[in-house]
Design a protein around this motif. Structure first.
Motif, PDB file in Angstrom:
ATOM      1  N   ALA A 215      -7.361  -0.306   2.404  1.00 19.83           N
ATOM      2  CA  ALA A 215      -6.695   1.122   2.775  1.00 19.83           C
ATOM      3  C   ALA A 215      -6.162   1.645   1.673  1.00 19.83           C
ATOM      4  O   ALA A 215      -6.180   1.288   0.512  1.00 19.83           O
ATOM      5  CB  ALA A 215      -5.480   0.712   3.469  1.00 19.83           C
ATOM      6  N   CYS A 216      -5.757   3.102   1.816  1.00 28.60           N
ATOM      7  CA  CYS A 216      -5.193   3.918   0.698  1.00 28.60           C
ATOM      8  C   CYS A 216      -3.916   3.297   0.303  1.00 28.60           C
ATOM      9  O   CYS A 216      -3.125   2.931   0.953  1.00 28.60           O
ATOM     10  CB  CYS A 216      -5.107   5.208   1.352  1.00 28.60           C
ATOM     11  SG  CYS A 216      -6.666   6.342   1.553  1.00 28.60           S
ATOM     12  N   GLN A 217      -3.656   3.614  -1.239  1.00 23.31           N
ATOM     13  CA  GLN A 217      -2.389   3.247  -1.579  1.00 23.31           C
ATOM     14  C   GLN A 217      -1.659   4.555  -1.858  1.00 23.31           C
ATOM     15  O   GLN A 217      -2.225   5.273  -2.718  1.00 23.31           O
ATOM     16  CB  GLN A 217      -2.613   2.156  -2.744  1.00 23.31           C
ATOM     17  CG  GLN A 217      -1.159   1.632  -3.369  1.00 23.31           C
ATOM     18  CD  GLN A 217      -1.265   0.865  -4.503  1.00 23.31           C
ATOM     19  OE1 GLN A 217      -2.297   1.108  -5.273  1.00 23.31           O
ATOM     20  NE2 GLN A 217      -0.223  -0.220  -4.648  1.00 23.31           N
ATOM     21  N   ILE A 218      -0.498   4.660  -1.354  1.00 24.41           N
ATOM     22  CA  ILE A 218       0.313   5.910  -1.844  1.00 24.41           C
ATOM     23  C   ILE A 218       1.526   5.391  -2.753  1.00 24.41           C
ATOM     24  O   ILE A 218       2.273   4.469  -2.314  1.00 24.41           O
ATOM     25  CB  ILE A 218       0.806   6.442  -0.372  1.00 24.41           C
ATOM     26  CG1 ILE A 218      -0.144   6.670   0.463  1.00 24.41           C
ATOM     27  CG2 ILE A 218       1.787   7.590  -0.752  1.00 24.41           C
ATOM     28  CD1 ILE A 218      -1.217   7.801  -0.181  1.00 24.41           C
ATOM     29  N   ILE A 219       1.751   6.013  -3.494  1.00 20.77           N
ATOM     30  CA  ILE A 219       2.921   5.712  -4.832  1.00 20.77           C
ATOM     31  C   ILE A 219       3.752   7.184  -4.854  1.00 20.77           C
ATOM     32  O   ILE A 219       3.007   7.699  -5.464  1.00 20.77           O
ATOM     33  CB  ILE A 219       2.306   5.121  -5.938  1.00 20.77           C
ATOM     34  CG1 ILE A 219       1.551   3.760  -5.914  1.00 20.77           C
ATOM     35  CG2 ILE A 219       3.556   4.896  -6.807  1.00 20.77           C
ATOM     36  CD1 ILE A 219       1.127   3.286  -7.090  1.00 20.77           C
TER      37      ILE A 219
ATOM     38  N   LEU B  46       0.812  -1.349   0.006  1.00 24.58           N
ATOM     39  CA  LEU B  46       0.212  -0.013   0.027  1.00 24.58           C
ATOM     40  C   LEU B  46       0.975   1.205   0.024  1.00 24.58           C
ATOM     41  O   LEU B  46       0.339   2.278  -0.357  1.00 24.58           O
ATOM     42  CB  LEU B  46      -0.849   0.042   1.243  1.00 24.58           C
ATOM     43  CG  LEU B  46      -1.938  -1.294   1.256  1.00 24.58           C
ATOM     44  CD1 LEU B  46      -2.892  -1.184   2.432  1.00 24.58           C
ATOM     45  CD2 LEU B  46      -3.087  -1.075  -0.145  1.00 24.58           C
ATOM     46  N   VAL B  47       2.187   1.014   0.380  1.00 23.75           N
ATOM     47  CA  VAL B  47       2.918   2.344   0.164  1.00 23.75           C
ATOM     48  C   VAL B  47       4.329   2.005  -0.590  1.00 23.75           C
ATOM     49  O   VAL B  47       4.934   0.878   0.083  1.00 23.75           O
ATOM     50  CB  VAL B  47       3.465   2.864   1.516  1.00 23.75           C
ATOM     51  CG1 VAL B  47       4.332   4.018   1.399  1.00 23.75           C
ATOM     52  CG2 VAL B  47       2.380   3.130   2.471  1.00 23.75           C
ATOM     53  N   ALA B  48       4.544   2.451  -1.772  1.00 24.42           N
ATOM     54  CA  ALA B  48       5.594   2.280  -2.687  1.00 24.42           C
ATOM     55  C   ALA B  48       6.336   3.558  -2.995  1.00 24.42           C
ATOM     56  O   ALA B  48       5.591   4.696  -3.269  1.00 24.42           O
ATOM     57  CB  ALA B  48       5.164   1.529  -3.867  1.00 24.42           C
ATOM     58  N   PHE B  49       7.536   3.595  -2.763  1.00 29.85           N
ATOM     59  CA  PHE B  49       8.400   4.731  -3.033  1.00 29.85           C
ATOM     60  C   PHE B  49       9.220   4.247  -4.118  1.00 29.85           C
ATOM     61  O   PHE B  49      10.083   3.303  -3.994  1.00 29.85           O
ATOM     62  CB  PHE B  49       9.192   5.218  -1.888  1.00 29.85           C
ATOM     63  CG  PHE B  49       8.384   5.967  -0.740  1.00 29.85           C
ATOM     64  CD1 PHE B  49       8.407   7.408  -0.775  1.00 29.85           C
ATOM     65  CD2 PHE B  49       7.663   5.409   0.122  1.00 29.85           C
ATOM     66  CE1 PHE B  49       7.439   7.999  -0.096  1.00 29.85           C
ATOM     67  CE2 PHE B  49       7.023   5.974   1.169  1.00 29.85           C
ATOM     68  CZ  PHE B  49       6.798   7.359   0.928  1.00 29.85           C
TER      69      PHE B  49
ATOM     70  N   PRO C 290      14.076   2.228   8.037  1.00 27.12           N
ATOM     71  CA  PRO C 290      13.073   1.106   7.721  1.00 27.12           C
ATOM     72  C   PRO C 290      11.841   1.380   8.253  1.00 27.12           C
ATOM     73  O   PRO C 290      11.299   1.648   9.157  1.00 27.12           O
ATOM     74  CB  PRO C 290      13.847  -0.052   8.396  1.00 27.12           C
ATOM     75  CG  PRO C 290      15.109   0.075   8.596  1.00 27.12           C
ATOM     76  CD  PRO C 290      14.937   1.585   8.971  1.00 27.12           C
ATOM     77  N   TYR C 291      10.536   1.089   7.200  1.00 25.26           N
ATOM     78  CA  TYR C 291       9.161   1.173   7.811  1.00 25.26           C
ATOM     79  C   TYR C 291       8.684   0.006   7.178  1.00 25.26           C
ATOM     80  O   TYR C 291       8.749  -0.669   6.224  1.00 25.26           O
ATOM     81  CB  TYR C 291       8.546   2.237   6.874  1.00 25.26           C
ATOM     82  CG  TYR C 291       9.048   3.719   7.065  1.00 25.26           C
ATOM     83  CD1 TYR C 291       8.279   4.297   8.306  1.00 25.26           C
ATOM     84  CD2 TYR C 291       9.942   4.393   6.800  1.00 25.26           C
ATOM     85  CE1 TYR C 291       8.574   5.575   8.584  1.00 25.26           C
ATOM     86  CE2 TYR C 291      10.116   5.603   6.960  1.00 25.26           C
ATOM     87  CZ  TYR C 291       9.633   6.296   7.916  1.00 25.26           C
ATOM     88  OH  TYR C 291      10.082   7.679   8.144  1.00 25.26           O
TER      89      TYR C 291
ATOM     90  N   ILE D 104       2.951   7.428   5.030  1.00 28.87           N
ATOM     91  CA  ILE D 104       2.931   6.223   5.446  1.00 28.87           C
ATOM     92  C   ILE D 104       1.690   5.856   6.531  1.00 28.87           C
ATOM     93  O   ILE D 104       0.996   5.020   6.420  1.00 28.87           O
ATOM     94  CB  ILE D 104       4.334   5.822   6.069  1.00 28.87           C
ATOM     95  CG1 ILE D 104       5.212   5.841   5.012  1.00 28.87           C
ATOM     96  CG2 ILE D 104       4.184   4.408   6.544  1.00 28.87           C
ATOM     97  CD1 ILE D 104       6.526   5.564   5.557  1.00 28.87           C
ATOM     98  N   ASP D 105       1.243   6.960   7.277  1.00 30.69           N
ATOM     99  CA  ASP D 105       0.298   6.907   8.127  1.00 30.69           C
ATOM    100  C   ASP D 105      -1.174   6.655   7.701  1.00 30.69           C
ATOM    101  O   ASP D 105      -1.841   5.955   8.029  1.00 30.69           O
ATOM    102  CB  ASP D 105       0.267   8.190   8.828  1.00 30.69           C
ATOM    103  CG  ASP D 105      -1.116   8.360   9.956  1.00 30.69           C
ATOM    104  OD1 ASP D 105      -0.934   7.298  10.887  1.00 30.69           O
ATOM    105  OD2 ASP D 105      -1.880   8.927   9.806  1.00 30.69           O
ATOM    106  N   ILE D 106      -1.458   7.524   6.465  1.00 25.58           N
ATOM    107  CA  ILE D 106      -2.752   7.200   5.633  1.00 25.58           C
ATOM    108  C   ILE D 106      -3.092   5.943   5.384  1.00 25.58           C
ATOM    109  O   ILE D 106      -4.016   5.416   4.830  1.00 25.58           O
ATOM    110  CB  ILE D 106      -2.811   8.198   4.935  1.00 25.58           C
ATOM    111  CG1 ILE D 106      -4.300   8.511   4.481  1.00 25.58           C
ATOM    112  CG2 ILE D 106      -2.000   8.340   3.614  1.00 25.58           C
ATOM    113  CD1 ILE D 106      -4.890   9.979   3.729  1.00 25.58           C
TER     114      ILE D 106
END
Length: 610
Positions: A573-577, A26-29, A587-588, A561-563
């Motif tokens: 959940a929301c996905q953040i890219i 859900l979180v990718a950087f 590290p997260y 990352i929190d959202i």
């Protein structure tokens, strides 16, 4: 909140090889310095859905096909689009039940939807319309789905047109009401009719005051005069139209004559070519016959054909070469010579006949050429000197007749409305009453709508302030305008500032854009009517922050990352890219980093797909 929208992977075909980049999570950087291809990847991420405003770089357009695999409300989908030709159709497939659709990017036929409209349907985004503004997938993408590198630090929510941005936010906030839009349209049309009725009365009074409208007898006299002028003009128009019809008919006859003459010219030229070919063949045959006759007339050799020595004298009736009996050798030679001479004469006569035929065919071809040229000249001359003047005269006569018809109709209206001012005043009063009624109905609906709008924006403002403080604790107050959704933010020891007034240093504009879109998703979790998609693509959220305020940058990363930890209404959940230049500071858990560099680009060095 709108239905969950999670991207799983992006595949692209280069030559005969498919390559893939998995998003996973859900979180990718996307992490890498400038030039590593981060923005190229983010711009192409939703391109397979039918976007038309995404910036497609050469490395993307070099791909034969680009395929996006994603989930919407738990259902897996796959969209495939041509990389080199963005106008080709998009293939969308439901991977759960196998249903497949072939959709146009633009210009859908009757009964079809575009790929962008299909994606909007999946994401429950309305196709809102207000005046000349019509929302499509690109409008939503630029305003609420993505913050792009070239606008994130300088433009408010993508920097598009204000009317489009307002309509996008109204649509996802549930503030775009079709019934209210209908009431507004009805009130606007009623106001337009009222203004027109007043303008007509004012024009009538102006003409009357200038003396251009006299007493009814004067109007009747003018009307009768205009009727006579119109009748004469109509008669002239009919006469000109009849002359034009005759000219068109004659021109058609000349066109037919030219076509026939041209066909005859081609036929005669073909016949002349055939006669010339026959003559050349006969001449060649005659030359060969004369050669054969010449060979027969040449005396036999007196030397042996084998050793070259002189042939001996032999007795009559014996061959001088071999000595075998040959009593009829002389007679056979004479017979061959006679036959050859007869053939030469026959071919000479045939050649003369063909020369005469060629002369006749050539003369016929020349005559046909002259006839076709004359027919073409007659046709063009008639078109220039007769048909075009006749057409111009008919058009001018038609224009004059229509003009007089309108003038006569206006005079007739004034003549029949001897009490025009009183009648028009009644029309104005009725139009005004209808307008006031429509405006009252609209205003009542709008008042209730505005109450709800202000309450909703107040809740959004609270969430917006919370997200701002999460990124920058120095912010004291924040305000979102209920009309156009612009913002005002006040930091400690500084006056409040609009987005345009914010400075570039430290990128408060980036913080505003990010916090506003995150808080919009926070609002969607608390209000089912807010249909904002959970996905958010952010290119360079740390623009100008790394060197100026590392603490703010870290808090911004933590906020993104929190959202993604909060679940949406359907359990996803929301996905953040996002794309950043430097690796994450620590590290997260459940955060995926995709390292990129000039030696390991997103497209060029992606692993092969199974």
């Amino acid at each position: 909140m709108g239905p969950s929208f999670v991207i799983e992977k992006l595949e692209f075909q280069r030559g005969d090889v498919w390559q893939v980049r998995f998003i996973k999570g859900l979180v990718a950087f996307l992490v890498g310095h400038s030039g590593a291809g981060k923005s190229t990847a983010l711009e192409a991420l939703l391109y397979p859905l039918g976007l038309t405003t995404a910036t497609i770089m050469p490395v993307v357009s070099a791909c034969q096909r680009i395929r996006l695999t994603f989930r919407v409300a738990g259902t897996r989908w796959q969209a495939t689009r041509d990389g080199s030709n963005p106008r080709t159709r998009v293939s969308v497939k439901n991977l759960d039940d196998g249903t497949e659709y072939s959709l146009p990017v633009k210009n859908a036929k009757a009964g079809e939807v575009t790929a962008g409209a299909f994606a909007m349907g999946l994401l429950d985004l309305p196709q809102a319309v207000r005046g000349a503004t019509r929302l499509d997938l690109d409008g939503y993408y630029n305003a609420i789905l993505a913050l792009r590198q070239h606008t994130i630090a300088s433009a408010f929510l993508g920097g598009g047109k204000d009317d489009e941005r307002v309509l996008v936010l109204e649509a996802v906030l549930g503030l775009w009401d079709t019934d209210l839009a209908g009431l507004e349209k009805t009130a606007a049309e009623a106001a337009s009719r009222f203004k027109k009725a007043k303008a007509d009365l004012a024009a009538f009074k102006k003409l009357r005051d200038k003396g251009k409208i006299a007493d009814p007898d004067r109007v009747r006299s003018d009307y009768e005069q205009k009727q006579r002028e119109h009748a004469a003009a109509a008669h002239a128009w009919q006469k000109a139209a009849a002359a034009l019809n005759d000219a068109v008919g004659e021109h058609g006859r000349l066109v037919a004559l030219h076509k026939a003459a041209d066909a005859e010219r081609r036929k005669a030229a073909k016949q002349a070519s055939a006669a010339h070919a026959k003559l050349q063949g006969a001449a060649a045959e005659h030359a060969r016959a004369e050669g054969s006759l010449g060979e027969l007339l040449t005396l036999p050799l007196e030397d042996c054909t084998c050793c070259g020595q002189p042939l001996p004298e032999r007795e009559p009736g014996l061959c001088r070469q071999c000595g075998q009996p040959s009593p009829d050798a002389a007679d056979q030679r004479e017979q061959k010579i006679a036959a050859a001479r007869a053939k030469v004469e026959r071919l000479r006569l045939k050649l003369r006949h063909l020369e005469d035929a060629l002369a006749v065919a050539t003369a016929a071809a020349d005559n046909a050429e002259d006839a076709a040229a004359a027919a073409l000249k007659d046709r063009d001359a008639y078109d220039q000197h007769h048909l075009q003047p006749a057409r111009a005269a008919a058009q001018q006569a038609e224009k004059a007749a229509h003009g007089l018809s309108r003038e006569a109709a206006r005079l007739k209206q004034w003549m029949e409305s001897s009490n025009f001012i009183n009648d028009q005043q009644q029309v104005i009063d009725a139009s005004k009453a209808y307008m006031e009624q429509a405006e009252a109905v609209r205003d009542a609906a709008l008042a209730a709508h505005q109450v709800h709008r202000k309450e909703l924006i107040a809740r959004w403002t609270e969430l917006f302030l919370a997200r701002l403080r999460q990124i920058n604790p120095a912010i004291e107050t924040a305000y979102i305008d209920p009309a156009d959704f612009t913002t005002r933010i006040k930091e400690r020891a500084e006056p409040d500032k609009t987005f345009a007034e914010s400075s570039v240093a430290g990128s408060p504009k980036v913080v505003t854009n990010v916090a506003l879109l995150l808080s919009l998703r926070d609002l969607g979790r608390t209000d089912p009517a807010v249909r904002v998609p959970p996905l958010l693509i952010i290119d360079s959220p740390l623009a100008d922050l790394g060197a100026v305020d590392q603490a703010t940058g870290l808090r911004l990363i933590d906020t993104l990352i929190d959202i993604a930890d909060d679940s949406s209404s359907d359990g996803h959940a929301c996905q953040i890219i996002a794309a950043v230049n430097d690796p994450l500071p620590r590290p997260y858990p459940d955060v995926r980093e995709i390292p990129l560099s000039t030696a390991h680009r997103f497209f060029d060095h992606a692993p092969h797909s199974a």
